[in-house]
Design an enzyme around this catalytic site. Structure first.
Site, PDB file in Angstrom:
ATOM      1  N   TRP A   1     -10.622  -8.729   2.177  1.00  0.00           N
ATOM      2  CA  TRP A   1     -11.273  -9.119   0.924  1.00  0.00           C
ATOM      3  C   TRP A   1     -11.229 -10.640   0.714  1.00  0.00           C
ATOM      4  O   TRP A   1     -12.059 -11.190   0.016  1.00  0.00           O
ATOM      5  CB  TRP A   1     -10.589  -8.464  -0.263  1.00  0.00           C
ATOM      6  CG  TRP A   1     -10.758  -6.984  -0.380  1.00  0.00           C
ATOM      7  CD1 TRP A   1     -11.727  -6.317  -1.082  1.00  0.00           C
ATOM      8  CD2 TRP A   1      -9.912  -5.960   0.176  1.00  0.00           C
ATOM      9  NE1 TRP A   1     -11.556  -4.960  -0.999  1.00  0.00           N
ATOM     10  CE2 TRP A   1     -10.438  -4.702  -0.229  1.00  0.00           C
ATOM     11  CE3 TRP A   1      -8.755  -5.983   0.973  1.00  0.00           C
ATOM     12  CZ2 TRP A   1      -9.855  -3.497   0.136  1.00  0.00           C
ATOM     13  CZ3 TRP A   1      -8.173  -4.783   1.341  1.00  0.00           C
ATOM     14  CH2 TRP A   1      -8.710  -3.557   0.927  1.00  0.00           C
TER      15      TRP A   1
ATOM     16  N   HIS B   1       0.563   3.953  -2.933  1.00  0.00           N
ATOM     17  CA  HIS B   1       0.118   5.323  -2.682  1.00  0.00           C
ATOM     18  C   HIS B   1       1.221   6.348  -2.951  1.00  0.00           C
ATOM     19  O   HIS B   1       0.925   7.488  -3.314  1.00  0.00           O
ATOM     20  CB  HIS B   1      -0.402   5.452  -1.251  1.00  0.00           C
ATOM     21  CG  HIS B   1      -1.753   4.844  -1.066  1.00  0.00           C
ATOM     22  ND1 HIS B   1      -2.699   5.367  -0.211  1.00  0.00           N
ATOM     23  CD2 HIS B   1      -2.326   3.754  -1.625  1.00  0.00           C
ATOM     24  CE1 HIS B   1      -3.797   4.625  -0.255  1.00  0.00           C
ATOM     25  NE2 HIS B   1      -3.575   3.638  -1.111  1.00  0.00           N
TER      26      HIS B   1
ATOM     27  N   ARG C   1       0.833  -1.210   0.000  1.00  0.00           N
ATOM     28  CA  ARG C   1       0.000   0.000   0.000  1.00  0.00           C
ATOM     29  C   ARG C   1       0.866   1.259   0.000  1.00  0.00           C
ATOM     30  O   ARG C   1       0.549   2.246  -0.689  1.00  0.00           O
ATOM     31  CB  ARG C   1      -0.926  -0.025   1.223  1.00  0.00           C
ATOM     32  CG  ARG C   1      -1.895   1.149   1.304  1.00  0.00           C
ATOM     33  CD  ARG C   1      -2.954   0.930   2.366  1.00  0.00           C
ATOM     34  NE  ARG C   1      -3.690   2.156   2.635  1.00  0.00           N
ATOM     35  CZ  ARG C   1      -3.650   2.845   3.783  1.00  0.00           C
ATOM     36  NH1 ARG C   1      -2.916   2.399   4.797  1.00  0.00           N
ATOM     37  NH2 ARG C   1      -4.332   3.948   3.924  1.00  0.00           N
TER      38      ARG C   1
END
Length: 374
Positions: A273, A133, A129
């Protein structure tokens, strides 16, 4: 022999009168500290070897002071050089002088990933991440943003809502940066993302160095350049098209949602998820198509849950499978759900592209493929 940038700056700086004075002070200081111990050792040794006549003693004394003077000069030169290196951001430490081995950096990250006290037992997902990002702020129209600069080190970018929680990933990498001071933060963050993907069972992702760190917050990008998970397919396309991606690459990159989970104290959403959140797989796509998703009843933002309530999907995730509205996204989701090899291949290419957006690599920069740990 080629002159390094630091060496060139040292040569220019050393020519000034002020630096000459500093050198004399360094020499004097070094001599003052070297002399007593050197004299004691030298006198003891030479008094044993030259004690038969006064002329020999005189010669011994002169030779001793020559040795002491040379030792002091060498010490002074060392302290002077070390001071200049530090003044210009360099270092004479072994780690700084050793050529940078990127595989060693990879290995150091890999060795530290697992932590039973963090999240699902690994820092891997949050490092992916961070790399995502840091890179996903790129705007092809203006050439701004992207991984070059590591601008998330500065406010206000570090405080952007989409970056909540990433201070944990940045802090995790600080000991690695200290161990390998030559690597830029921008290179380290992206390399760590590649390492995390591979160590969690994902594909090999080619990577190359060459990113430089920004010096101030002036290089930070405005808020709003990263995807908003509460939005639909139009927003998703706007964000990714701005970076220069096509529909197939968009779906491949969103497949990284196979990793990690959402946190209420970060994004506001909650849950994983997949049932294997520290294993890279095509399970995200399988779950999208095989599970029946209903809106979760809770006080948080709109999200969806499977029939067990253990798994979740975001509005932007479900936007990929609304075939009645968007058959293109659906086509790629279906392909990746059926063929993990295809997903791995396409993800590797798209992720490598993401990490390089806006980076001014020098011609001929070496591309690395890292060997995963056993």
């Amino acid at each position: 022999m080629a002159t390094t940038p630091v060496a060139a700056r040292l040569s220019a700086f050393a020519a000034s009168p002020a630096v000459a004075a500093t050198a004399r002070r360094s020499f004097t200081s070094a001599a003052a500290h070297t002399r007593p111990r050197a004299i004691a050792r030298a006198s003891a040794g030479f008094s044993r070897g030259y004690s038969s006549s006064s002329s020999q003693k005189s010669s011994s004394s002169g030779f001793t002071w020559t040795v002491v003077g040379l030792g002091a000069a060498a010490a002074g030169a060392y302290y002077y050089q070390d001071s200049l290196l530090k003044a210009f951001g360099g270092s004479s430490s072994p780690a700084a002088l050793k050529p940078l081995d990127y595989q060693e950096v990879y290995n150091a990250v890999a060795a530290s990933l697992d932590d039973v006290d963090y999240d699902d037992g690994s820092y891997g997902p949050v490092l992916v991440r961070l790399a995502w990002h840091a890179s996903g702020t790129y705007d092809k129209a203006t050439g701004t943003g992207g991984s070059n600069g590591a601008t998330m080190r500065f406010a206000p970018e570090s405080a952007h809502g989409a970056n909540a929680g990433l201070e944990k990933a940045r802090a995790f990498l600080e000991p690695i940066k200290a161990k390998f001071p030559k690597i830029s933060y921008a290179d380290l963050w992206t390399l760590a993302g590649v390492c995390a993907i591979q160590e969690m069972g994902g594909p090999v992702v080619p990577w190359r160095p060459g990113r430089a760190d920004a010096e101030s917050a002036a290089a930070c990008t405005p808020d709003g350049r990263l995807p908003d998970a509460a939005q639909g397919q139009d927003h998703v396309r706007d964000i990714f098209y701005r970076m220069g991606f096509g529909d197939q690459e968009i779906v491949a990159l969103v497949g990284a949602h196979a990793l990690g989970r959402c946190h209420t104290d970060r994004s506001g959403f909650d849950g994983p998820w997949t049932r294997s959140p520290v294993t890279f797989s095509n399970d995200f796509f399988k779950n999208l198509l095989s599970e029946r998703w209903s809106q979760r009843k809770w006080s948080g933002p709109k999200q969806f849950a499977d029939k067990t309530g253990d798994l979740m999907m975001l509005p932007a995730d479900l936007a990929l499978i609304k075939a009645s509205l968007d058959r293109v996204f659906y086509k790629y989701v279906s392909a990746y759900a059926k063929d993990s090899d295809l997903f791995f291949k396409d993800f590797s290419a798209a992720f490598a592209k993401l990490l390089e957006l806006g980076v001014p690599f020098k011609e001929g920069t070496q591309v690395y493929t890292f060997k995963a740990s056993a």
